[in-house]
Design a protein around this motif. Structure first.
Motif, short mmCIF file in Angstrom:
data_model
loop_
_atom_site.label_atom_id
_atom_site.label_comp_id
_atom_site.label_asym_id
_atom_site.label_seq_id
_atom_site.Cartn_x
_atom_site.Cartn_y
_atom_site.Cartn_z
N LEU A 1 0.85 -1.19 0.00
CA LEU A 1 0.00 0.00 0.00
C LEU A 1 0.88 1.23 0.00
O LEU A 1 1.94 1.26 0.62
CB LEU A 1 -0.89 0.03 1.24
N SER A 2 0.41 2.27 -0.68
CA SER A 2 1.04 3.59 -0.54
C SER A 2 0.05 4.49 0.17
O SER A 2 -1.11 4.59 -0.22
CB SER A 2 1.39 4.18 -1.91
N MET A 3 0.51 5.15 1.24
CA MET A 3 -0.35 6.07 1.96
C MET A 3 0.48 7.10 2.71
O MET A 3 1.64 6.86 3.03
CB MET A 3 -1.30 5.34 2.90
N VAL B 1 -5.13 7.16 10.29
CA VAL B 1 -6.59 7.00 10.26
C VAL B 1 -6.99 5.55 10.02
O VAL B 1 -7.89 5.01 10.68
CB VAL B 1 -7.20 7.92 9.18
N PHE B 2 -6.32 4.89 9.07
CA PHE B 2 -6.78 3.59 8.61
C PHE B 2 -6.19 2.40 9.36
O PHE B 2 -6.91 1.47 9.73
CB PHE B 2 -6.46 3.42 7.12
N MET B 3 -4.88 2.40 9.56
CA MET B 3 -4.23 1.17 10.00
C MET B 3 -4.69 0.65 11.36
O MET B 3 -4.90 -0.56 11.52
CB MET B 3 -2.71 1.35 9.99
N MET C 1 -8.23 12.42 12.92
CA MET C 1 -6.87 12.60 13.42
C MET C 1 -6.88 13.42 14.70
O MET C 1 -6.12 13.14 15.64
CB MET C 1 -6.02 13.29 12.35
N ALA C 2 -7.73 14.43 14.78
CA ALA C 2 -7.81 15.26 15.99
C ALA C 2 -8.26 14.41 17.18
O ALA C 2 -7.81 14.63 18.31
CB ALA C 2 -8.78 16.41 15.77
N GLU D 1 -15.52 -1.77 3.88
CA GLU D 1 -16.35 -2.25 4.99
C GLU D 1 -15.92 -1.62 6.31
O GLU D 1 -16.75 -1.26 7.15
CB GLU D 1 -16.25 -3.75 5.07
N THR D 2 -14.60 -1.51 6.51
CA THR D 2 -14.07 -1.02 7.78
C THR D 2 -14.58 0.37 8.09
O THR D 2 -14.81 0.72 9.25
CB THR D 2 -12.53 -1.04 7.76
#
Length: 304
Positions: A101-103, A110-112, A249-250, A296-297
């Motif tokens: 993945l590139s992020m 936020v995602f991981m 993120m906040a 879905e997440t």
């Protein structure tokens, strides 16, 4: 080594040896006799100029070279089974695929933390590799199959790429908890007069959200520009600086004792986070499964 000299019929043998750690058990899995397996292993050793496996007790232990080959071989075999063998599909519970993945640091934050537990539960043998690539590098990286997905807030404009919005996050302000200038809200005049910490990822020459204020004829004063979000709590704590960040993120930053969140006093658009992939992955079962897992997440966030 020349690719033309590599017998691709040996790849299932190497995959089985890596999986089972035993010539006899690998042979049973492939329906091959032990002498045939031993001959195939000798040919692999000659081609790669490495023993690949050394005996330790009853097991064959992979060498460093074999360990380096393992994710490549696993992905190759999985691709063959999924795309060339009718009905093989993608079995996340058994897959040993390495997803790349590139992020940005923002997308990773936020995602991981929410994605990884689901991935480990449903695909316990799969692995993740997270890269940081410049936006201009992403279309070529997707086309070369260097990465499976690109995750971020900047829309990719390369023709033909698929993109799907995952979630939108409103923007909020973070300030030092002991900053006496602000109560429960920041006045518009105080926001514009304050000194801000801006984020300009990937060498941009302005803050990632500055365009939204410029569209309203507004301009902030920046004390500092940085290329990532993750140091913002430490920069803001104990100072009179302000930063504007996505709400999710906040909330993470809010766990930092010295930071609190406030609504912005000016209208700012929500930040959209997307996943992008190349058309060659559109019908790849493993890639489709990972895309569905991402979508879905964050379905609850979209519903909210």
């Amino acid at each position: 080594m020349s690719f033309r000299e590599l017998d691709l019929n040996l790849m299932p043998v190497l995959d089985a040896l890596l999986t089972h750690g035993s010539v006899s058990r690998a042979g049973e899995a492939l329906g091959m006799t032990q002498p045939t397996m031993s001959h195939a292993l000798r040919r692999l050793r000659v081609y790669f100029n490495d023993p690949l496996f050394v005996r330790s007790g009853a097991r064959m232990v992979a060498t460093q070279k074999a360990l380096e080959l393992a994710p490549v071989v696993a992905e190759m075999m999985e691709g063959v089974r999924a795309r060339l063998v009718p009905g093989a599909g993608f079995d996340p519970a058994q897959s040993r695929r390495v997803f790349s993945l590139s992020m940005t640091d923002m997308a990773e934050l936020v995602f991981m933390p929410r994605l990884v537990p689901r991935l480990r539960e449903r695909a316990p043998h799969a692995r993740l590799r997270v890269l940081r690539l410049m936006p201009r590098e992403l279309p070529a990286a997707l086309e070369r199959r260097d990465i499976d997905l690109a995750i971020g807030s900047l829309p990719l404009t390369a023709e033909g790429l698929y993109q799907q919005q995952l979630v939108r996050h409103p923007l909020v302000c973070i300030v030092s908890r002991d900053n006496p200038r602000y109560g429960e809200r920041i006045a518009r005049e105080a926001y514009l007069a304050a000194e801000h910490v801006g984020v300009m990822p990937f060498g941009r020459d302005e803050d990632i959200f500055e365009w939204a204020l410029q569209a309203q004829g507004l301009k902030r004063r920046f004390f500092m520009m940085t290329q990532g979000f993750l140091t913002l709590p430490m920069l803001i704590e104990g100072s009179d600086l302000i930063a504007t960040v996505p709400e999710h993120m906040a909330r993470v930053f809010g766990t930092h004792a010295g930071i609190r969140c406030l609504p912005p006093p000016v209208e700012l658009p929500a930040l959209a986070l997307r996943q992008s992939w190349h058309p060659r992955f559109q019908h790849d079962p493993g890639n489709a499964w990972l895309r569905a897992l991402f979508f879905e997440t964050f379905s609850a966030d979209r519903a909210g």
